[in-house]
Design a protein around this motif. Structure first.
Motif, PDB file in Angstrom:
ATOM      1  N   ILE A   5      -3.570  -5.021  11.633  1.00  0.00           N
ATOM      2  CA  ILE A   5      -3.185  -3.711  11.103  1.00  0.00           C
ATOM      3  C   ILE A   5      -3.008  -3.735   9.590  1.00  0.00           C
ATOM      4  N   PHE A   6      -2.304  -4.721   9.080  1.00  0.00           N
ATOM      5  CA  PHE A   6      -2.049  -4.780   7.638  1.00  0.00           C
ATOM      6  C   PHE A   6      -3.324  -4.890   6.808  1.00  0.00           C
ATOM      7  N   PRO A   7      -4.293  -5.742   7.160  1.00  0.00           N
ATOM      8  CA  PRO A   7      -5.547  -5.759   6.376  1.00  0.00           C
ATOM      9  C   PRO A   7      -6.312  -4.436   6.435  1.00  0.00           C
ATOM     10  N   LEU A   8      -6.206  -3.712   7.532  1.00  0.00           N
ATOM     11  CA  LEU A   8      -6.878  -2.415   7.621  1.00  0.00           C
ATOM     12  C   LEU A   8      -6.187  -1.353   6.773  1.00  0.00           C
ATOM     13  N   LEU A   9      -4.892  -1.494   6.579  1.00  0.00           N
ATOM     14  CA  LEU A   9      -4.136  -0.537   5.767  1.00  0.00           C
ATOM     15  C   LEU A   9      -4.140  -0.897   4.282  1.00  0.00           C
ATOM     16  N   MET A  10      -4.612  -2.075   3.928  1.00  0.00           N
ATOM     17  CA  MET A  10      -4.556  -2.533   2.541  1.00  0.00           C
ATOM     18  C   MET A  10      -5.311  -1.634   1.564  1.00  0.00           C
ATOM     19  N   PRO A  11      -6.530  -1.149   1.847  1.00  0.00           N
ATOM     20  CA  PRO A  11      -7.207  -0.284   0.870  1.00  0.00           C
ATOM     21  C   PRO A  11      -6.451   1.009   0.573  1.00  0.00           C
ATOM     22  N   ILE A  12      -5.915   1.651   1.593  1.00  0.00           N
ATOM     23  CA  ILE A  12      -5.196   2.907   1.360  1.00  0.00           C
ATOM     24  C   ILE A  12      -3.852   2.640   0.690  1.00  0.00           C
ATOM     25  N   THR A  13      -3.225   1.518   1.015  1.00  0.00           N
ATOM     26  CA  THR A  13      -1.969   1.161   0.347  1.00  0.00           C
ATOM     27  C   THR A  13      -2.208   0.906  -1.132  1.00  0.00           C
ATOM     28  N   ILE A  16      -2.748   4.274  -2.879  1.00  0.00           N
ATOM     29  CA  ILE A  16      -1.489   5.016  -3.034  1.00  0.00           C
ATOM     30  C   ILE A  16      -0.662   4.437  -4.180  1.00  0.00           C
ATOM     31  N   VAL A  17      -0.630   3.121  -4.307  1.00  0.00           N
ATOM     32  CA  VAL A  17       0.122   2.494  -5.399  1.00  0.00           C
ATOM     33  C   VAL A  17      -0.489   2.854  -6.747  1.00  0.00           C
ATOM     34  N   VAL A  18      -1.818   2.827  -6.836  1.00  0.00           N
ATOM     35  CA  VAL A  18      -2.486   3.177  -8.098  1.00  0.00           C
ATOM     36  C   VAL A  18      -2.239   4.633  -8.457  1.00  0.00           C
ATOM     37  N   ILE A  19      -2.397   5.531  -7.500  1.00  0.00           N
ATOM     38  CA  ILE A  19      -2.194   6.960  -7.776  1.00  0.00           C
ATOM     39  C   ILE A  19      -0.744   7.240  -8.152  1.00  0.00           C
ATOM     40  N   ILE A  75      -4.651   2.204 -17.389  1.00  0.00           N
ATOM     41  CA  ILE A  75      -5.971   1.669 -17.069  1.00  0.00           C
ATOM     42  C   ILE A  75      -5.883   0.368 -16.275  1.00  0.00           C
ATOM     43  N   VAL A  76      -4.874  -0.438 -16.495  1.00  0.00           N
ATOM     44  CA  VAL A  76      -4.774  -1.731 -15.810  1.00  0.00           C
ATOM     45  C   VAL A  76      -4.734  -1.579 -14.286  1.00  0.00           C
ATOM     46  N   PRO A  77      -3.877  -0.734 -13.701  1.00  0.00           N
ATOM     47  CA  PRO A  77      -3.917  -0.593 -12.237  1.00  0.00           C
ATOM     48  C   PRO A  77      -5.232  -0.009 -11.728  1.00  0.00           C
ATOM     49  N   ILE A  78      -5.826   0.895 -12.489  1.00  0.00           N
ATOM     50  CA  ILE A  78      -7.107   1.469 -12.081  1.00  0.00           C
ATOM     51  C   ILE A  78      -8.185   0.394 -12.076  1.00  0.00           C
ATOM     52  N   ALA A  79      -8.198  -0.466 -13.078  1.00  0.00           N
ATOM     53  CA  ALA A  79      -9.195  -1.538 -13.137  1.00  0.00           C
ATOM     54  C   ALA A  79      -9.031  -2.500 -11.964  1.00  0.00           C
ATOM     55  N   PHE A  80      -7.791  -2.854 -11.635  1.00  0.00           N
ATOM     56  CA  PHE A  80      -7.568  -3.728 -10.485  1.00  0.00           C
ATOM     57  C   PHE A  80      -8.031  -3.066  -9.190  1.00  0.00           C
ATOM     58  N   PHE A  81      -7.752  -1.783  -9.037  1.00  0.00           N
ATOM     59  CA  PHE A  81      -8.171  -1.082  -7.826  1.00  0.00           C
ATOM     60  C   PHE A  81      -9.689  -1.022  -7.730  1.00  0.00           C
ATOM     61  N   LEU A  82     -10.364  -0.705  -8.824  1.00  0.00           N
ATOM     62  CA  LEU A  82     -11.822  -0.642  -8.794  1.00  0.00           C
ATOM     63  C   LEU A  82     -12.428  -2.016  -8.525  1.00  0.00           C
ATOM     64  N   ARG A  83     -11.864  -3.027  -9.125  1.00  0.00           N
ATOM     65  CA  ARG A  83     -12.353  -4.387  -8.884  1.00  0.00           C
ATOM     66  C   ARG A  83     -12.164  -4.781  -7.425  1.00  0.00           C
ATOM     67  N   TYR A  84     -11.013  -4.456  -6.873  1.00  0.00           N
ATOM     68  CA  TYR A  84     -10.734  -4.751  -5.467  1.00  0.00           C
ATOM     69  C   TYR A  84     -11.678  -3.971  -4.555  1.00  0.00           C
TER      70      TYR A  84
END
Length: 91
Positions: A5-13, A16-19, A75-84
């Motif tokens: 469950i946790f790996p499946l929820l990781m992208p949306i989590t 949400i943190v970035v936004i 920009i830093v959290p956005i860059a990490f999210f895009l990289r991920y």
């Protein structure tokens, strides 16, 4: 839970943190309208501080430096999210 469950929820989590991080830096209008920084700058946020430095104290260079720092923090959290996200899409 931790392996399915946790790996499946990781992208949306992560999204949400970035936004939430980016949105927390956009709270200038509420602070300015309601309290204008509050008593003794207790409710002042970075965007409000930048505005007051530029247009109240006429320190345009200082306000521009605050804007650059604010942009870098955003920009830093956005860059990490895009990289991920790109790494997850490829593999």
């Amino acid at each position: 839970f931790w392996r399915v469950i946790f790996p499946l929820l990781m992208p949306i989590t992560t999204l949400i943190v970035v936004i939430s991080t980016v949105d927390s830096f956009r709270s200038f209008d509420l602070v300015y309208i309601l309290t204008r920084g509050g008593p003794f700058h207790s409710t002042e946020v970075l965007a409000n501080y930048m505005y007051l430095a530029a247009f109240h104290d006429y320190q345009m260079g200082y306000a521009a430096a605050i804007a650059v720092v604010l942009m870098a923090i955003t920009i830093v959290p956005i860059a990490f999210f895009l990289r991920y996200t790109v790494r997850r899409e490829e593999g």
